[in-house]
Design a protein around this motif. Structure first.
Motif, PDB file in Angstrom:
ATOM      1  N   ASP A   1      50.409  31.248  47.560  1.00 30.32           N
ATOM      2  CA  ASP A   1      50.312  32.238  46.502  1.00 30.32           C
ATOM      3  C   ASP A   1      51.580  33.053  46.342  1.00 30.32           C
ATOM      4  N   GLY A   2      52.372  33.087  47.382  1.00 23.16           N
ATOM      5  CA  GLY A   2      53.643  33.797  47.261  1.00 23.16           C
ATOM      6  C   GLY A   2      54.770  32.863  46.839  1.00 23.16           C
TER       7      GLY A   2
ATOM      8  N   PRO B   1      41.793  40.327  25.539  1.00 25.22           N
ATOM      9  CA  PRO B   1      41.073  41.468  26.110  1.00 25.22           C
ATOM     10  C   PRO B   1      42.041  42.402  26.839  1.00 25.22           C
ATOM     11  N   PHE B   2      41.639  43.666  26.965  1.00 22.21           N
ATOM     12  CA  PHE B   2      42.496  44.639  27.645  1.00 22.21           C
ATOM     13  C   PHE B   2      42.585  44.315  29.138  1.00 22.21           C
ATOM     14  N   GLY B   3      43.791  44.403  29.660  1.00 27.81           N
ATOM     15  CA  GLY B   3      43.984  44.262  31.109  1.00 27.81           C
ATOM     16  C   GLY B   3      43.482  42.941  31.664  1.00 27.81           C
ATOM     17  N   TYR B   4      43.566  41.878  30.866  1.00 30.77           N
ATOM     18  CA  TYR B   4      42.983  40.616  31.321  1.00 30.77           C
ATOM     19  C   TYR B   4      43.822  39.944  32.398  1.00 30.77           C
ATOM     20  N   ARG B   5      45.104  40.281  32.457  1.00 30.59           N
ATOM     21  CA  ARG B   5      45.940  39.693  33.506  1.00 30.59           C
ATOM     22  C   ARG B   5      46.178  40.730  34.574  1.00 30.59           C
ATOM     23  N   LYS B   6      45.856  40.392  35.789  1.00 29.99           N
ATOM     24  CA  LYS B   6      46.081  41.328  36.883  1.00 29.99           C
ATOM     25  C   LYS B   6      46.929  40.626  37.931  1.00 29.99           C
ATOM     26  N   SER B   7      47.581  41.433  38.754  1.00 30.11           N
ATOM     27  CA  SER B   7      48.370  40.813  39.805  1.00 30.11           C
ATOM     28  C   SER B   7      47.506  40.653  41.045  1.00 30.11           C
ATOM     29  N   HIS B   8      46.374  39.996  40.879  1.00 32.91           N
ATOM     30  CA  HIS B   8      45.494  39.737  42.012  1.00 32.91           C
ATOM     31  C   HIS B   8      45.748  38.323  42.493  1.00 32.91           C
ATOM     32  N   SER B   9      45.598  38.114  43.790  1.00 28.64           N
ATOM     33  CA  SER B   9      45.779  36.761  44.287  1.00 28.64           C
ATOM     34  C   SER B   9      44.696  36.455  45.294  1.00 28.64           C
ATOM     35  N   GLU B  10      44.294  35.206  45.311  1.00 27.40           N
ATOM     36  CA  GLU B  10      43.280  34.795  46.271  1.00 27.40           C
ATOM     37  C   GLU B  10      43.984  34.295  47.522  1.00 27.40           C
ATOM     38  N   PRO B  11      43.335  34.497  48.676  1.00 25.27           N
ATOM     39  CA  PRO B  11      43.960  34.002  49.890  1.00 25.27           C
ATOM     40  C   PRO B  11      44.019  32.476  49.865  1.00 25.27           C
ATOM     41  N   GLY B  12      45.147  31.928  50.198  1.00 25.83           N
ATOM     42  CA  GLY B  12      45.299  30.476  50.183  1.00 25.83           C
ATOM     43  C   GLY B  12      46.759  30.146  50.243  1.00 25.83           C
ATOM     44  N   PRO B  13      47.074  28.893  50.551  1.00 26.86           N
ATOM     45  CA  PRO B  13      48.486  28.555  50.708  1.00 26.86           C
ATOM     46  C   PRO B  13      49.241  28.666  49.386  1.00 26.86           C
TER      47      PRO B  13
END
Ligand code: SF4
Ligand code: SF4
Lengths: 99, 397
Positions: A19-20, A5-17
């Motif tokens: 992720d960085g 699908p188009f744009g299925y991967r985003k650089s979004h992250s959920e708050p939590g230990p």
């Protein structure tokens, strides 16, 4: 193969230990709490927690005593700077590596 | 129903028919009447949208980015230095994959200060990751704005709808105002795959490390390079989607049919003039005149400029004697940008035509039919004498 699908991967992250990434690997010096000096530890009361407030990575627990999660503590030294009881010392990481 | 109105009003009607939900724009000549019309629509209750006045173009696009992130259909418009003032957010909107639609009412950029038409504003942003579509008349403006939402929301990439300042924005022409119900049947409501939701907090596009990383669930999350590769791949895939949407639109409304390049008298042409925007309609008169002189020439207006429709360019131009690219912009210190793109598309083809480049009309310098006629005639009569560098038309000193 089905097209993605188009744009299925985003650089979004959920708050939590973590992720960085494991930011503990950035650390050159490790903050160590002296429980003889730390106010809540010494009095066995939920007091102070200045380090918990200031830690930019939210890796110090609001517990008696406060516990630092070294997997993610990046060693910025802010907690040591802010601690009103001078309970936190920054210790060279090489010492722990040798251990 | 047909009405006679300006190009800016045509664009405003397109935004209204597309049922944009959030509009944020800062007025700049020659875009101003478009945003004024939209604020009138909202104020009169003809449009159910939030019109958010802002203090700058940077904020205008920031508001649209925020609105689009929550799943709202967002619109903004600008020109020239206004577009340049939003550049940071322009790249952001594309990287964040937000289907914002923006009209760029093309105007030259300063210094020296100018308010007149050329294409340098949009051209300077061709590498921002947005889709760019150019319009040649009022009907194309309104139709393109509506299709732009369909396209943007299908591929999760923002779209710039570009049209010439004054030449289109401020002139009056008749155009068809399609019934809203028919547009509603054509354009599905925006249903984003992901939208900001206070119940499920998330960080959007925070620092993304050079390498891939495990996320909080332990699954591998893409790094910067994967995200940017996806944008490029999806832009290339958007070429076919543009054609599909154009087909659907022409079935529903009987208009369109040339999503990539709009050819005129090209079937048997040995020479084809190529350009962006309304200039292609101006060149139709020139082509007619040269046809009377016995020259087999046609003209094609490029509609979709980014992603660049290489295959359509190859299909149209390979086998001709020369392609003559007229441009109201250039990549300073090099050549016309469209000229470079066309040459690159044709390079792998054995039977490629010669390609000429004319730079004209910068900062609103009058484009005289006589100049077009003389230069196009020279290109057709002595194609080998022009050479591989931009020729400036209409310089007076
Ligand atoms: S700031 Fe110092 S004294 Fe206060 S809780 Fe932290 S370590 Fe203890
Ligand atoms: S403030 Fe800095 S040094 Fe102290 S625990 Fe947090 S990350 Fe580690």
């Amino acid at each position: 193969m089905k097209e993605k699908p188009f744009g299925y991967r985003k650089s979004h992250s959920e708050p939590g230990p973590g992720d960085g990434g494991r930011t503990g690997s950035w650390r050159v010096k490790r903050p160590v709490i002296d429980l003889e000096k730390c106010i809540p530890a010494k009095r066995n009361k939920p007091a102070c927690f200045t380090c918990w407030v200031f830690c930019p990575d939210n890796v110090i627990s609001r517990t008696i005593p406060p516990v630092i999660d070294y997997q993610y503590c990046k060693g910025c030294e802010i907690c040591a700077e802010e601690c009103p009881a001078d309970a936190i010392t920054m210790v060279d990481e090489t010492i722990f590596i040798k251990e | 129903m047909h009405i006679i109105e300006s190009g800016n009003v045509a664009a405003a009607h397109g935004v209204k028919l597309a049922r944009a939900q959030v509009i944020a724009a800062y007025p700049i000549t020659p875009q101003t009447p478009l945003t004024e019309k939209l604020s009138e629509f909202v104020e009169a209750g003809e449009m159910k949208a939030q019109y958010i006045p802002v203090e700058s173009e940077h904020s205008a696009l920031s508001v649209c980015i925020a609105a689009s992130s929550t799943g709202a259909r967002a619109f903004t418009a600008t020109s020239a230095n206004g577009l340049l003032y939003m550049v940071e957010q322009l790249h952001w909107a594309a990287g964040a994959r937000l289907p914002i639609v923006m009209c760029v009412v093309n105007r030259g950029i300063g210094a020296p200060w100018t308010v007149w038409n050329d294409h340098q504003d949009a051209m300077s942003q061709r590498d921002a990751g947005w889709i760019q579509i150019y319009c040649a008349d009022h009907q194309q403006i309104i139709d393109t704005v509506i299709q732009a939402y369909y396209l943007a929301e299908t591929v999760s990439i923002p779209v710039m709808v570009c049209y010439d300042g004054y030449i289109l924005s401020h002139t009056y022409m008749p155009f068809e105002l399609t019934d809203p119900e028919k547009i509603d049947a054509f354009l599905p409501p925006y249903k984003p795959a992901y939208a900001l939701d206070p119940a499920n907090p998330a960080n959007l596009n925070t620092v993304t490390l050079p390498d891939i990383r495990p996320d909080i669930r332990g699954q591998m999350a893409p790094g910067y390079m994967e995200i940017r590769h996806d944008l490029h791949v999806d832009l290339r895939r958007a070429i076919d989607v543009t054609a599909d949407i154009d087909k659907k639109f022409s079935v529903a409304f009987g208009r369109g049919g040339n999503p990539f390049l709009e050819p005129y008298r090209c079937d048997d042409a040995e020479f084809v003039a190529v350009c962006l925007g309304s200039l292609s309609y101006h060149l139709r008169d020139v082509v007619d005149a040269l046809r009377k002189e016995g020259i087999a020439v046609g003209v094609a207006g490029v509609r979709l400029y980014r992603p660049f429709p290489d295959q359509a360019v190859i299909n149209l131009l390979v086998g001709r004697k020369a392609a003559i690219v007229f441009e109201k912009a250039l990549s300073y210190g090099n050549q016309g940008a469209l000229y470079g793109d066309i040459k690159a598309a044709l390079y792998p083809c054995a039977d490629r035509p010669l390609v000429h480049n004319y730079i004209l009309g910068l900062g609103g310098r009058e484009i005289q039919t006589a100049h077009l006629l003389d230069s196009l005639r020279t290109s057709c009569r002595t194609p080998d004498a022009i050479g591989d560098k931009p020729v400036w038309l209409g310089l007076k000193m």
